[in-house]
Design a protein around this motif. Structure first.
Motif, PDB file in Angstrom:
ATOM      1  N   MET A   8      60.358 -43.873 113.917  1.00  0.00           N
ATOM      2  CA  MET A   8      60.748 -43.691 112.133  1.00  0.00           C
ATOM      3  C   MET A   8      59.228 -43.620 111.690  1.00  0.00           C
ATOM      4  SD  MET A   8      63.171 -45.936 110.115  1.00  0.00           S
ATOM      5  CE  MET A   8      64.748 -45.112 110.726  1.00  0.00           C
ATOM      6  N   ILE A   9      59.118 -42.790 110.931  1.00  0.00           N
ATOM      7  CA  ILE A   9      57.998 -42.733 109.982  1.00  0.00           C
ATOM      8  C   ILE A   9      58.248 -42.610 108.508  1.00  0.00           C
ATOM      9  CG2 ILE A   9      55.994 -41.232 109.099  1.00  0.00           C
ATOM     10  CD1 ILE A   9      56.276 -39.692 112.212  1.00  0.00           C
ATOM     11  N   ILE A  10      57.776 -43.715 107.645  1.00  0.00           N
ATOM     12  CA  ILE A  10      58.302 -43.954 106.359  1.00  0.00           C
ATOM     13  C   ILE A  10      57.052 -43.698 105.452  1.00  0.00           C
ATOM     14  CG2 ILE A  10      59.470 -45.312 104.719  1.00  0.00           C
ATOM     15  CD1 ILE A  10      60.770 -46.607 107.322  1.00  0.00           C
ATOM     16  N   ASP A  11      57.150 -42.749 104.658  1.00  0.00           N
ATOM     17  CA  ASP A  11      55.729 -43.089 103.476  1.00  0.00           C
ATOM     18  C   ASP A  11      56.310 -42.425 102.208  1.00  0.00           C
ATOM     19  OD1 ASP A  11      53.179 -42.677 102.127  1.00  0.00           O
ATOM     20  OD2 ASP A  11      52.387 -42.597 103.996  1.00  0.00           O
ATOM     21  N   ASP A  12      55.706 -42.748 101.040  1.00  0.00           N
ATOM     22  CA  ASP A  12      56.058 -41.961  99.956  1.00  0.00           C
ATOM     23  C   ASP A  12      55.301 -40.776  99.692  1.00  0.00           C
ATOM     24  OD1 ASP A  12      53.828 -43.577  99.606  1.00  0.00           O
ATOM     25  OD2 ASP A  12      54.206 -43.793  97.164  1.00  0.00           O
ATOM     26  N   ILE A  31      62.459 -39.583 113.406  1.00  0.00           N
ATOM     27  CA  ILE A  31      63.169 -39.891 112.354  1.00  0.00           C
ATOM     28  C   ILE A  31      62.063 -40.096 111.196  1.00  0.00           C
ATOM     29  CG2 ILE A  31      64.866 -41.294 111.134  1.00  0.00           C
ATOM     30  CD1 ILE A  31      65.536 -42.270 114.078  1.00  0.00           C
ATOM     31  N   LYS A  32      62.269 -39.207 109.976  1.00  0.00           N
ATOM     32  CA  LYS A  32      61.335 -39.431 108.913  1.00  0.00           C
ATOM     33  C   LYS A  32      61.775 -39.420 107.724  1.00  0.00           C
ATOM     34  CE  LYS A  32      60.651 -34.210 108.498  1.00  0.00           C
ATOM     35  NZ  LYS A  32      59.758 -33.339 108.609  1.00  0.00           N
ATOM     36  N   PHE A  33      61.197 -40.100 106.942  1.00  0.00           N
ATOM     37  CA  PHE A  33      61.554 -40.493 105.211  1.00  0.00           C
ATOM     38  C   PHE A  33      60.538 -40.134 104.488  1.00  0.00           C
ATOM     39  CE2 PHE A  33      64.659 -42.719 108.031  1.00  0.00           C
ATOM     40  CZ  PHE A  33      65.740 -42.140 107.529  1.00  0.00           C
ATOM     41  N   GLY A  34      60.292 -39.312 103.680  1.00  0.00           N
ATOM     42  CA  GLY A  34      59.156 -39.215 102.852  1.00  0.00           C
ATOM     43  C   GLY A  34      59.476 -38.991 101.320  1.00  0.00           C
ATOM     44  N   GLY A  35      58.654 -39.140 100.662  1.00  0.00           N
ATOM     45  CA  GLY A  35      58.969 -38.860  98.864  1.00  0.00           C
ATOM     46  C   GLY A  35      58.987 -40.204  98.347  1.00  0.00           C
ATOM     47  N   LYS A  36      59.188 -40.175  97.059  1.00  0.00           N
ATOM     48  CA  LYS A  36      59.116 -41.307  96.027  1.00  0.00           C
ATOM     49  C   LYS A  36      60.467 -42.284  96.466  1.00  0.00           C
ATOM     50  CE  LYS A  36      55.213 -40.573  94.158  1.00  0.00           C
ATOM     51  NZ  LYS A  36      54.169 -41.489  94.258  1.00  0.00           N
ATOM     52  N   ASP A  37      61.549 -41.574  96.898  1.00  0.00           N
ATOM     53  CA  ASP A  37      62.730 -42.136  97.293  1.00  0.00           C
ATOM     54  C   ASP A  37      62.760 -42.699  98.661  1.00  0.00           C
ATOM     55  OD1 ASP A  37      63.090 -39.618  97.950  1.00  0.00           O
ATOM     56  OD2 ASP A  37      65.371 -39.710  97.138  1.00  0.00           O
ATOM     57  N   CYS A  38      61.776 -42.674  99.366  1.00  0.00           N
ATOM     58  CA  CYS A  38      61.861 -42.661 100.880  1.00  0.00           C
ATOM     59  C   CYS A  38      62.650 -44.225 101.112  1.00  0.00           C
ATOM     60  CB  CYS A  38      60.616 -42.590 101.563  1.00  0.00           C
ATOM     61  SG  CYS A  38      59.354 -43.843 100.924  1.00  0.00           S
ATOM     62  N   ALA A  39      62.297 -45.178 100.375  1.00  0.00           N
ATOM     63  CA  ALA A  39      62.949 -46.493 100.761  1.00  0.00           C
ATOM     64  C   ALA A  39      64.515 -46.411 100.599  1.00  0.00           C
ATOM     65  CB  ALA A  39      62.455 -47.654  99.742  1.00  0.00           C
ATOM     66  N   HIS A  40      64.800 -45.917  99.606  1.00  0.00           N
ATOM     67  CA  HIS A  40      66.430 -45.522  99.303  1.00  0.00           C
ATOM     68  C   HIS A  40      67.124 -44.663 100.710  1.00  0.00           C
ATOM     69  CE1 HIS A  40      70.180 -44.788  97.446  1.00  0.00           C
ATOM     70  NE2 HIS A  40      70.174 -43.500  97.689  1.00  0.00           N
ATOM     71  N   ASP A  60      54.257 -47.126 105.665  1.00  0.00           N
ATOM     72  CA  ASP A  60      53.296 -47.130 104.581  1.00  0.00           C
ATOM     73  C   ASP A  60      53.810 -48.682 104.031  1.00  0.00           C
ATOM     74  OD1 ASP A  60      51.117 -46.949 102.842  1.00  0.00           O
ATOM     75  OD2 ASP A  60      52.319 -45.507 101.709  1.00  0.00           O
ATOM     76  N   LEU A  61      52.593 -49.305 103.671  1.00  0.00           N
ATOM     77  CA  LEU A  61      52.601 -50.750 102.961  1.00  0.00           C
ATOM     78  C   LEU A  61      53.018 -50.487 101.528  1.00  0.00           C
ATOM     79  CD1 LEU A  61      50.226 -53.310 104.368  1.00  0.00           C
ATOM     80  CD2 LEU A  61      52.546 -53.581 104.202  1.00  0.00           C
ATOM     81  N   ALA A  62      52.546 -49.749 100.924  1.00  0.00           N
ATOM     82  CA  ALA A  62      52.754 -49.562  99.119  1.00  0.00           C
ATOM     83  C   ALA A  62      53.567 -48.305  99.309  1.00  0.00           C
ATOM     84  CB  ALA A  62      51.156 -49.416  98.765  1.00  0.00           C
ATOM     85  N   LEU A  63      54.526 -48.251  99.051  1.00  0.00           N
ATOM     86  CA  LEU A  63      55.855 -47.148  98.948  1.00  0.00           C
ATOM     87  C   LEU A  63      55.933 -46.961  97.380  1.00  0.00           C
ATOM     88  CD1 LEU A  63      58.272 -48.370 101.570  1.00  0.00           C
ATOM     89  CD2 LEU A  63      56.428 -46.553 101.836  1.00  0.00           C
ATOM     90  N   GLY A  64      55.692 -47.839  96.428  1.00  0.00           N
ATOM     91  CA  GLY A  64      56.076 -47.372  95.116  1.00  0.00           C
ATOM     92  C   GLY A  64      57.591 -47.655  94.838  1.00  0.00           C
ATOM     93  N   ASN A  65      57.806 -47.437  93.511  1.00  0.00           N
ATOM     94  CA  ASN A  65      59.171 -47.699  93.013  1.00  0.00           C
ATOM     95  C   ASN A  65      59.449 -49.296  93.320  1.00  0.00           C
ATOM     96  OD1 ASN A  65      59.444 -45.250  91.983  1.00  0.00           O
ATOM     97  ND2 ASN A  65      60.644 -44.311  93.858  1.00  0.00           N
ATOM     98  N   GLY A  66      58.701 -49.962  93.353  1.00  0.00           N
ATOM     99  CA  GLY A  66      58.857 -51.578  93.584  1.00  0.00           C
ATOM    100  C   GLY A  66      59.254 -51.796  94.914  1.00  0.00           C
ATOM    101  N   CYS A  67      59.026 -51.202  95.806  1.00  0.00           N
ATOM    102  CA  CYS A  67      59.553 -51.419  97.106  1.00  0.00           C
ATOM    103  C   CYS A  67      58.274 -51.347  97.702  1.00  0.00           C
ATOM    104  CB  CYS A  67      60.384 -50.513  97.546  1.00  0.00           C
ATOM    105  SG  CYS A  67      61.077 -50.787  99.440  1.00  0.00           S
ATOM    106  N   THR A  68      57.955 -52.470  98.896  1.00  0.00           N
ATOM    107  CA  THR A  68      56.848 -52.397  99.766  1.00  0.00           C
ATOM    108  C   THR A  68      57.405 -52.114 101.201  1.00  0.00           C
ATOM    109  OG1 THR A  68      57.156 -54.869 100.492  1.00  0.00           O
ATOM    110  CG2 THR A  68      55.946 -54.319  98.292  1.00  0.00           C
ATOM    111  N   GLY A  69      56.392 -51.957 101.932  1.00  0.00           N
ATOM    112  CA  GLY A  69      56.757 -51.798 103.487  1.00  0.00           C
ATOM    113  C   GLY A  69      57.390 -52.722 103.951  1.00  0.00           C
ATOM    114  N   ILE A  70      56.828 -54.235 103.635  1.00  0.00           N
ATOM    115  CA  ILE A  70      57.362 -55.445 104.113  1.00  0.00           C
ATOM    116  C   ILE A  70      58.740 -55.567 103.845  1.00  0.00           C
ATOM    117  CG2 ILE A  70      57.003 -57.916 103.894  1.00  0.00           C
ATOM    118  CD1 ILE A  70      54.161 -57.096 103.413  1.00  0.00           C
TER     119      ILE A  70
END
Length: 127
Positions: A8-12, A31-40, A60-70
């Motif tokens: 699974m790849i997750i990055d804004d 399985i991939k999730f990209g873009g500013k709303d990837c956390a959602h 990615d650790l810094a996803l933006g929109n108040g969400c972190t990779g952690i």
């Protein structure tokens, strides 16, 4: 023949997600999730009753929109993902990097060498 593992790849940054997907597509199910709303998107994915369970998550650790990779790592672990690797463009002494390392996560620095990442993924799936 052994079935392919799933990552699974997750990055804004969608370009990073797409580049990794193309690079690893021959060896892994993606399985991939990209873009500013990837956390959602990740949260929505795991809220489904049936989903493909990834073996490894690259986040990615810094996803933006108040969400972190952690934040996402906790959710991903709850759904049985075996390995989580973080990657970041943040400075190594940034508090988020220090937090990830204090939680015993492996953190890779951008720019990533995909060949080096491929070697690390291979080591993890064969462990």
């Amino acid at each position: 023949m052994q079935s392919k593992k799933t990552i699974m790849i997750i990055d804004d940054n969608e370009l990073i997600v797409d580049t990794m997907s193309i690079y690893f597509d021959d060896d892994y199910n993606i399985i991939k999730f990209g873009g500013k709303d990837c956390a959602h998107k990740v949260k929505k994915y795991f809220s489904k009753k049936v989903f493909d369970k990834p073996d490894i998550a690259l986040i990615d650790l810094a996803l933006g929109n108040g969400c972190t990779g952690i934040d996402l790592a906790d959710l991903v672990k709850q759904h049985g993902v075996q390995y989580i690797l973080f990657f970041t463009g943040c400075h190594p002494i940034d508090p988020i990097v220090a937090k990830a390392k204090s939680l015993k996560y492996e953190v890779l620095e951008k720019p990533l060498r995909l060949s080096r990442l491929a070697k690390r993924l291979s080591e993890l799936v064969s462990a």
